[in-house]
Enzyme design. Sequence first.
Site, PDB file in Angstrom:
ATOM      1  N   GLY A 123      44.827  48.418  38.173  1.00  0.00           N
ATOM      2  CA  GLY A 123      44.400  48.636  39.565  1.00  0.00           C
ATOM      3  C   GLY A 123      45.245  48.532  40.644  1.00  0.00           C
ATOM      4  O   GLY A 123      46.470  48.149  40.496  1.00  0.00           O
ATOM      5  N   LYS A 153      30.494  37.306  42.971  1.00  0.00           N
ATOM      6  CA  LYS A 153      31.982  36.623  42.661  1.00  0.00           C
ATOM      7  C   LYS A 153      31.300  35.213  42.368  1.00  0.00           C
ATOM      8  O   LYS A 153      31.776  34.441  41.695  1.00  0.00           O
ATOM      9  CB  LYS A 153      32.765  36.870  43.667  1.00  0.00           C
ATOM     10  CG  LYS A 153      33.344  38.219  43.725  1.00  0.00           C
ATOM     11  CD  LYS A 153      34.514  38.287  44.837  1.00  0.00           C
ATOM     12  CE  LYS A 153      35.363  39.745  44.374  1.00  0.00           C
ATOM     13  NZ  LYS A 153      36.147  39.933  45.485  1.00  0.00           N
TER      14      LYS A 153
HETATM   15  P1  NDP Z   1      40.335  48.583  40.999  1.00  0.00           P
HETATM   16  O1  NDP Z   1      39.221  49.598  41.358  1.00  0.00           O
HETATM   17  O2  NDP Z   1      41.666  48.904  41.655  1.00  0.00           O
HETATM   18  O3  NDP Z   1      40.341  48.296  39.686  1.00  0.00           O
HETATM   19  C1  NDP Z   1      40.804  47.521  38.882  1.00  0.00           C
HETATM   20  C2  NDP Z   1      40.756  47.463  37.510  1.00  0.00           C
HETATM   21  O4  NDP Z   1      39.578  47.179  36.794  1.00  0.00           O
HETATM   22  C3  NDP Z   1      40.964  48.892  36.899  1.00  0.00           C
HETATM   23  O5  NDP Z   1      42.199  49.371  37.109  1.00  0.00           O
HETATM   24  C4  NDP Z   1      40.733  48.806  35.470  1.00  0.00           C
HETATM   25  O6  NDP Z   1      41.755  48.203  34.772  1.00  0.00           O
HETATM   26  C5  NDP Z   1      39.560  47.554  35.604  1.00  0.00           C
HETATM   27  N1  NDP Z   1      38.213  48.301  35.426  1.00  0.00           N
HETATM   28  C6  NDP Z   1      37.634  49.016  36.236  1.00  0.00           C
HETATM   29  N2  NDP Z   1      36.234  49.359  35.888  1.00  0.00           N
HETATM   30  C7  NDP Z   1      36.347  48.660  34.522  1.00  0.00           C
HETATM   31  C8  NDP Z   1      35.335  48.590  33.418  1.00  0.00           C
HETATM   32  N3  NDP Z   1      34.347  49.473  33.530  1.00  0.00           N
HETATM   33  N4  NDP Z   1      35.657  47.903  32.364  1.00  0.00           N
HETATM   34  C9  NDP Z   1      36.803  47.204  32.427  1.00  0.00           C
HETATM   35  N5  NDP Z   1      37.703  47.345  33.296  1.00  0.00           N
HETATM   36  C10 NDP Z   1      37.403  48.131  34.463  1.00  0.00           C
HETATM   37  O7  NDP Z   1      40.099  47.089  41.915  1.00  0.00           O
HETATM   38  P2  NDP Z   1      41.125  46.604  43.085  1.00  0.00           P
HETATM   39  O8  NDP Z   1      42.408  45.943  42.671  1.00  0.00           O
HETATM   40  O9  NDP Z   1      40.652  47.312  44.305  1.00  0.00           O
HETATM   41  O10 NDP Z   1      40.048  44.978  43.274  1.00  0.00           O
HETATM   42  C11 NDP Z   1      40.468  43.823  42.618  1.00  0.00           C
HETATM   43  C12 NDP Z   1      39.812  42.584  43.377  1.00  0.00           C
HETATM   44  O11 NDP Z   1      40.544  42.738  44.643  1.00  0.00           O
HETATM   45  C13 NDP Z   1      38.306  42.685  43.794  1.00  0.00           C
HETATM   46  O12 NDP Z   1      37.959  41.509  43.438  1.00  0.00           O
HETATM   47  C14 NDP Z   1      38.403  43.261  45.014  1.00  0.00           C
HETATM   48  O13 NDP Z   1      36.973  42.694  45.527  1.00  0.00           O
HETATM   49  C15 NDP Z   1      39.520  42.806  45.564  1.00  0.00           C
HETATM   50  N6  NDP Z   1      39.825  43.564  46.859  1.00  0.00           N
HETATM   51  C16 NDP Z   1      39.945  43.050  48.110  1.00  0.00           C
HETATM   52  C17 NDP Z   1      40.437  43.591  49.115  1.00  0.00           C
HETATM   53  C18 NDP Z   1      40.783  43.085  50.403  1.00  0.00           C
HETATM   54  O14 NDP Z   1      41.126  43.637  51.259  1.00  0.00           O
HETATM   55  N7  NDP Z   1      40.803  41.748  50.547  1.00  0.00           N
HETATM   56  C19 NDP Z   1      40.416  45.075  49.070  1.00  0.00           C
HETATM   57  C20 NDP Z   1      40.271  45.639  47.688  1.00  0.00           C
HETATM   58  C21 NDP Z   1      39.999  44.830  46.687  1.00  0.00           C
HETATM   59  P3  NDP Z   1      42.396  48.858  33.407  1.00  0.00           P
HETATM   60  O15 NDP Z   1      41.678  50.071  33.386  1.00  0.00           O
HETATM   61  O16 NDP Z   1      43.516  48.496  33.487  1.00  0.00           O
HETATM   62  O17 NDP Z   1      41.432  47.897  32.420  1.00  0.00           O
END
Ligand code: NDP
Length: 315
Positions: A13, A139
């Site tokens: 991600g 969360k």
């Molecule tokens: P992403 O949308 O990039 O997803 C992260 C990973 O989650 C994916 O690559 C996948 O990993 C896994 N995932 C997604 N769907 C599923 C599923 N159904 N089952 C299992 N695994 C799944 O996440 P972000 O990096 O955007 O978000 C991560 C954290 O950061 C969150 O808590 C978010 O709230 C926070 N955040 C904070 C921001 C800020 O400005 N402070 C901005 C964006 C996010 P894989 O396929 O490798 O298993």
Amino acid sequence: MSKSKVLVVGGTGYIGKRIVKASLAQGHPTYVLMRRELGYEIEKVQMLLSFKQQGAQLIEGSFDDHQSLVDAVKQVDVVICTMSGVQFRSHNILLQLKLVDAIKEAGNIKRFLPSEFGIDPSRMGHTLIDYGNETFTDKMVVRKAIEDAKIPHTYISANCLAGYFVGNLSQLNNSLLPPKHRVSIYGDGNCKAVFLDEDDVATYTIMTIDDPRMLNKTLYLRPRKNILTHNQLVEKWEKLSDQKLEKLHISAQDFLASMKGVDDSAFQAALARIYHIYYEGCLMNFEITEGGEEATMLYPQVRYTLMDEYLQRYL
Ligand code: NDP
């Protein structure tokens, strides 16, 4: 002391890939969960393979197979989850409860970092805006499960990640790029926010995992030079781009009224986030108390990225 072995769950991600990179860079034996469900997601599969080339180990597992999660967790000391948590991508925070169950059963984990990396959800219980609050409530559900199971943990409160909040000067116009002619300023534009380069978030995150000062605590990322008002952020871009933007100030009342007509829940959540940050000042309206530490105070050796430096890439 030898470096803890780290398992990253959600490694492909936006945040996760940076956590993998930082973990390897800081010399931790690094493992990444490779989900069987990836199917034909070629970009993710190739990213995972590139992690392996850089020295990480891939562990196959699935959220639909409890034993596979237990087996994965048993191989490491620390688990960092970066599960998706943004409404307009895919919101899966509660899936982490399965990971918490696996960690509880495995019983060997010295530190768990759940997918947080944003606004501290424990401070958002009494906000008046109810759009998009599932991120905070979910969360908190995960935090409760961790604490009830007495799993050693660290929470990372990363504030505004620059890719979402800085590149587009926090505009809500369906673009992550800087506006060309005019910019909306929230209120008088003088509310303080905090902005972070995503790679710096990953660096600080990894520094906490073997640090006893961060056991069962929250790390707040507040680099002094990146605490900026909206006006200051816009000024930085104007200076860099050598171009003045027309400013349109939006009062809190007008902003709230504009939310009423929106029926897309992901967009509502994005609007609510802007409201919390730029009108309510939710990132800087509290002191860090004994349950928390500030990142640049604990780790002054990290040279963090300034937002003028970050914005250079958009020129
Ligand atoms: P992403 O949308 O990039 O997803 C992260 C990973 O989650 C994916 O690559 C996948 O990993 C896994 N995932 C997604 N769907 C599923 C599923 N159904 N089952 C299992 N695994 C799944 O996440 P972000 O990096 O955007 O978000 C991560 C954290 O950061 C969150 O808590 C978010 O709230 C926070 N955040 C904070 C921001 C800020 O400005 N402070 C901005 C964006 C996010 P894989 O396929 O490798 O298993």
